[in-house]
Design a protein around this motif. Structure first.
Motif, PDB file in Angstrom:
ATOM      1  N   TYR A 264     -15.104   5.308  -2.046  1.00  0.00           N
ATOM      2  CA  TYR A 264     -14.163   6.069  -1.225  1.00  0.00           C
ATOM      3  C   TYR A 264     -14.193   7.621  -1.476  1.00  0.00           C
ATOM      4  O   TYR A 264     -14.613   8.202  -2.532  1.00  0.00           O
ATOM      5  N   ARG A 265     -13.891   8.563  -0.367  1.00  0.00           N
ATOM      6  CA  ARG A 265     -13.780   9.673  -0.480  1.00  0.00           C
ATOM      7  C   ARG A 265     -12.379  10.145  -0.343  1.00  0.00           C
ATOM      8  O   ARG A 265     -11.598   9.691   0.386  1.00  0.00           O
TER       9      ARG A 265
ATOM     10  N   THR B 292      -9.562  12.742   0.499  1.00  0.00           N
ATOM     11  CA  THR B 292      -9.680  13.844   1.518  1.00  0.00           C
ATOM     12  C   THR B 292      -8.096  14.405   1.610  1.00  0.00           C
ATOM     13  O   THR B 292      -7.252  13.942   0.997  1.00  0.00           O
TER      14      THR B 292
ATOM     15  N   GLU C 123      -4.923  16.060   3.569  1.00  0.00           N
ATOM     16  CA  GLU C 123      -4.357  16.050   5.207  1.00  0.00           C
ATOM     17  C   GLU C 123      -3.014  17.092   4.817  1.00  0.00           C
ATOM     18  O   GLU C 123      -2.248  17.079   3.826  1.00  0.00           O
TER      19      GLU C 123
ATOM     20  N   HIS D 232      -6.961  18.179   9.117  1.00  0.00           N
ATOM     21  CA  HIS D 232      -7.816  17.220   8.030  1.00  0.00           C
ATOM     22  C   HIS D 232      -8.825  18.144   7.451  1.00  0.00           C
ATOM     23  O   HIS D 232      -9.693  18.875   8.480  1.00  0.00           O
TER      24      HIS D 232
ATOM     25  N   PRO E 109     -12.506  17.412   4.477  1.00  0.00           N
ATOM     26  CA  PRO E 109     -13.031  16.450   3.448  1.00  0.00           C
ATOM     27  C   PRO E 109     -12.730  17.057   1.818  1.00  0.00           C
ATOM     28  O   PRO E 109     -12.961  16.583   0.947  1.00  0.00           O
TER      29      PRO E 109
ATOM     30  N   THR F 197      -5.449  11.604   1.300  1.00  0.00           N
ATOM     31  CA  THR F 197      -5.777  10.453   1.638  1.00  0.00           C
ATOM     32  C   THR F 197      -7.283   9.671   1.241  1.00  0.00           C
ATOM     33  O   THR F 197      -8.023  10.312   0.572  1.00  0.00           O
TER      34      THR F 197
ATOM     35  N   GLN G  55     -10.519   7.784   2.241  1.00  0.00           N
ATOM     36  CA  GLN G  55     -11.739   7.423   3.363  1.00  0.00           C
ATOM     37  C   GLN G  55     -12.691   6.540   2.900  1.00  0.00           C
ATOM     38  O   GLN G  55     -13.468   6.970   2.033  1.00  0.00           O
TER      39      GLN G  55
ATOM     40  N   THR H 181     -17.022   4.648   6.687  1.00  0.00           N
ATOM     41  CA  THR H 181     -16.307   5.310   7.873  1.00  0.00           C
ATOM     42  C   THR H 181     -16.841   6.973   7.676  1.00  0.00           C
ATOM     43  O   THR H 181     -16.427   7.829   8.574  1.00  0.00           O
ATOM     44  N   LEU H 182     -17.562   7.505   6.790  1.00  0.00           N
ATOM     45  CA  LEU H 182     -17.909   8.885   6.730  1.00  0.00           C
ATOM     46  C   LEU H 182     -18.476   9.371   7.758  1.00  0.00           C
ATOM     47  O   LEU H 182     -18.222  10.608   8.575  1.00  0.00           O
TER      48      LEU H 182
ATOM     49  N   ASP I 248     -16.036   8.974  11.576  1.00  0.00           N
ATOM     50  CA  ASP I 248     -14.831   9.848  11.430  1.00  0.00           C
ATOM     51  C   ASP I 248     -15.009  11.161  11.702  1.00  0.00           C
ATOM     52  O   ASP I 248     -15.265  11.911  10.839  1.00  0.00           O
TER      53      ASP I 248
ATOM     54  N   TYR J  72     -13.436  14.675   9.962  1.00  0.00           N
ATOM     55  CA  TYR J  72     -13.989  15.261   8.647  1.00  0.00           C
ATOM     56  C   TYR J  72     -15.454  15.525   9.073  1.00  0.00           C
ATOM     57  O   TYR J  72     -15.861  15.015  10.014  1.00  0.00           O
TER      58      TYR J  72
END
Length: 803
Positions: A58-59, A61, A63, A72, A74, A261, A263, A267-268, A271, A274
């Motif tokens: 996961y990354r 991020t 918000e 938003h 990254p 959050t 990510q 989904t990198l 999405d 980001y």
């Protein structure tokens, strides 16, 4: 039996060379386009799928509340990973990456000179546990020890060969940003489908102390945190505890409601809220669109085949009658005709593979990709080839085979087959309508896309961009801390005196840039809860004049090393709560620990691409932030100016490589993706139209075969060639209009959804649809008119004898 079917199919196809060529051409075009789109979608959806632990990566991020909704990024504070590791034991590994794109690498030489390289992919500061999360094989050396100590580096095989002419570069030294790094390991080259394009990884511990001093209040989008979730743990557990984590480190006075959050790695690349380290994303909507286009092209090609096959059916009615009289069953006839279709499809597929292989060389250069037909290991490619061959054979062959095999022997032998009773007249008309729904949808979509791109190119951005050259300033300065002499100011003054240079200015970035420096501000006397976001442009006294920024109130600023006052744009005036720009003059604004008065207001200008609305901007003096030297030059003397500027720049910065770019070209790069897509869509639209015309040609051929005697009778009774052409073209015009009625609202909805992604956009007017309809009618009438003309000019005596 199979051999007999194949021999019969081959003989039939060989006899009917014209229709066979048309069928193969239509299917080949459809399959080729869909194959290219398949390769493109497969590549874009495969990013970082090769990591074995990808489902647990996961990354983190950031918000927060912005002026116009949620913001938003990254990026995270550099102090977050250590805190996250301590507070979330569910994370097996936590790592930080600090990326520097477009970096210069220097190789110290024994003779005292250095080799210099500008690397577009730059460098990344990373931690050793990066290799525990991501799959990046180490060829030589150890990943666990490679980045443990300060001033260590791991290099890719490609870069090792480029720099040192050998794969084993362990022990060699590279220099980045005044510091030397010893290479401790060599890693495999990164694949094309990754958002981690790292060729040179430097030990993060080298800069960790300096970066951590920024604390929780500093966020840069290229400093990102990734973690590996322990097996058996749920990401929902971490999400529930995130509010407490934010309150612990950000505090209760979190005016922007900032939070962090998670990510998923999967989904990198899809999405687009980001960015990634490749600075490219491929939203799912785009992938779905490309897939639909591919399917449409296949369907269009199949419809074309059906129309051509049924158009030729009348010629085979006697053959069917004889076969049935001799005992052939309908099933045997169906298998025979399906065999013919399959043979055509296989040939079309083989030709498509050859054409695709040839086109990939041009396409890869255009898209800056490395797509390939890998028959040895790509199972998805084989699945595509086999499934498309099977589906196209069935879609194209089933209906014509059932129609032809269903002829009644008595009627067939007497040549009493009628178009409406035996050949699916209404179904074939419906297929043509569907074909032109697809074609007109593509045409309208392409017109809208090209019009939007032209709008981008012509819309005023609020500043001058023609004949402006930007040159990077590679070193930061603080004259107050030294002898008070500024190297960059001296360079600016020397260059200003050159013939052809009208104005020279130092700044952080041009007015519109892909790099945005932002912060929050408040008016003096307001509480922290009144903070608003703004972009910051650090400029000198020549900036407004060079870029033609127009003052609407107050005055400009001087040419100082530090800020004495501010200039703001009209949008900041509005965000700050003032209606008249004059009302903010003299008001004091606080950010970055300083409170200074506003002395001027400039007209709004675009700081980023036209996808985003104009935001607040503060312009201020600050020599420590100057990274760009901008030159307004005489267009007739551009090359002469560059030739004179280069030695002066190199004399000031001998350790660096001189580079420059034109501002208008930088701005065009904002829409490079859309420009490429418009060209691709134009090509696919052309293919859809061409295939559709082949389908119309099939219908026109069918019409000519069916109505040969009628045309002869009409000519004997005095009908003109023009009248016959108009009479038989009118039916197809009706079909096209019906297709337009379906395609127009569908295209309007889809393209409006696409345009909603831009803050500044065109309005889809009626003209777009009339142009689309006009193009389709013109091409279709030419196609049908040609066949009608050939039928109309035949000697009526021959027409009346036609069997």
């Amino acid at each position: 039996m199979l051999k007999n079917y194949l021999i019969t199919a081959w003989r039939k196809l060989s006899r009917e060379k014209g229709s066979t060529l048309l069928n193969i051409s239509g299917l080949t075009l459809g399959i080729t386009c869909s194959l290219i789109l398949f390769l493109l979608v497969k590549h874009l959806s495969s990013f970082d799928n090769y990591h074995t632990k990808r489902d647990r990566i996961y990354r983190v991020t950031t918000e927060s509340d912005g002026n116009d909704g949620k913001f938003h990024t990254p990026g995270v504070p550099t102090v977050l990973p250590d805190a996250f590791q301590g507070d979330f034991p569910e994370a097996e590994e936590v790592t930080l990456t600090s990326y520097r794109a477009n970096s210069m690498i220097t190789l110290p030489q024994a003779n005292g000179e250095s080799k210099k390289y500008n690397e577009e992919r730059g460098v990344v500061f990373a931690q050793p546990n990066f290799f525990k999360i991501f799959d990046r094989p180490i060829i030589i050396g150890s990943a666990e020890k490679g980045l443990d100590d300060p001033n260590e580096a791991i290099i890719s095989k490609r870069l090792a060969l480029k720099y040192f002419g050998k794969e084993d570069a362990v022990g060699e030294v590279v220099k980045f940003d005044t510091m030397e790094y010893k290479i401790t390991a060599v890693m495999a080259d990164y694949p094309d489908n990754t958002d981690f394009p790292f060729d040179l990884m430097l030990s993060y511990i080298t800069i960790k102390k300096a970066r951590d001093e920024n604390g929780w209040g500093s966020i840069w989008s290229d400093e990102q945190c990734y973690f590996l979730l322990k097996e058996g743990e749920s990401i929902a557990t971490l999400e529930k505890r995130m509010p407490a984590f934010v309150e612990k480190y950000i505090g209760k006075e979190n005016y922007a409601h900032q939070t962090f959050t998670f990510q998923p790695l999967a989904t990198l690349h899809s999405d687009d809220r980001y960015s990634t380290y490749t600075y490219n994303t491929a939203p799912k909507e785009m992938l779905i669109t490309l897939g639909v286009i591919a399917a449409f092209l296949i369907v269009t090609a199949c419809i074309n085949f059906i129309n051509l096959a049924t158009a030729e059916a009348i010629k085979r009615s006697k053959e069917v009658g004889i076969r049935k009289t001799l005992g052939s069953s309908r099933g045997q006839l169906v298998r025979q005709f399906l065999g013919e279709t399959t043979l055509v499809t296989v040939v079309a597929m083989l030709v498509s593979l050859g054409i695709t292989q040839l086109l990939l060389g041009f396409l890869n250069s255009f898209l800056e990709l490395n797509l390939a037909l890998d028959f040895s290991s790509d199972r998805l490619l084989w699945a595509f080839i086999i499934s498309v061959t099977a589906v196209v054979s069935l879609l194209s062959g089933l209906y014509p085979s059932f129609v032809i095999s269903g002829f009644k022997p008595v009627l067939a032998l007497k040549n009493k087959i009628s178009s409406r009773s035996t050949s699916g007249y209404n179904l074939r008309r419906g297929l043509v309508v569907l074909q032109f729904v697809i074609s007109q949808f593509f045409i309208i979509g392409t017109i809208v896309l090209i019009t939007q791109m032209n709008y981008f190119q012509k819309k005023s951005l609020g500043f001058r961009q023609d004949a402006v050259i930007t040159i990077p300033i590679p070193e930061t300065e603080n004259p107050a801390a030294g002898d008070g002499v500024s190297k960059m100011r001296t360079l600016r003054e020397e260059i200003s005196k050159l013939a052809g240079v009208e104005t020279a200015s130092l700044s952080s970035t041009p007015p519109s840039s892909g790099s945005v420096n932002g912060t929050s501000f408040r008016l003096e006397g307001e509480g922290e809860d009144k903070r608003k976001d703004t972009a910051i442009k650090q400029i000198d006294g020549n900036y407004l004049d060079l870029y033609g920024l127009e003052l609407v109130a107050g005055t400009g600023i001087g040419d100082y090393d530090t800020a004495h006052n501010f200039i703001v744009n009209e949008q900041l005036v509005k965000v700050a709560g003032f209606d008249d720009p004059k009302d903010i003059i003299g008001k004091r604004i606080r950010f970055w620990g300083r409170t200074l008065p506003v002395v001027g207001v400039v007209k709004n200008f675009h700081t980023v691409s036209l996808r985003d609305p104009i935001g607040p901007v503060v312009l201020m003096n600050r020599i420590r932030g100057y990274q760009t030297l901008s030159l307004k030059v005489n267009p007739a003397q551009v090359q002469e100016v560059i030739g004179q500027v280069k030695p002066k720049w190199e004399a000031a910065y001998p350790e660096y490589i001189f580079d420059y770019s034109f501002l208008d070209e930088q701005i065009r790069e904002f829409y490079e993706g859309e420009q490429r897509m418009s060209i691709l869509l134009s090509v696919f639209t052309s293919m859809a139209i061409f295939i559709g015309c082949l389908g119309l040609f099939g219908l026109a051929t069918f019409m000519a075969n069916q109505k040969t005697k009628e045309i002869g009778v009409r000519k004997v009774l005095g009908a003109s060639v023009e009248g016959i052409i108009l009479r038989f073209s009118a039916e197809y015009v009706k079909l096209i209009v019906i297709g337009f009625v379906v395609a127009a609202p569908l295209a309007w909805f889809v393209m409006n959804e696409w345009l909603n992604g831009f803050a500044y956009k065109i309005t889809i007017g009626a003209g777009v649809f009339f142009v689309g309809l006009g193009i389709t009618l013109f091409i279709a009438v030419l196609t049908v008119g040609y066949k009608s003309f050939k039928a109309a000019v035949v000697n009526p005596v021959n027409s009346l004898r036609y069997e």
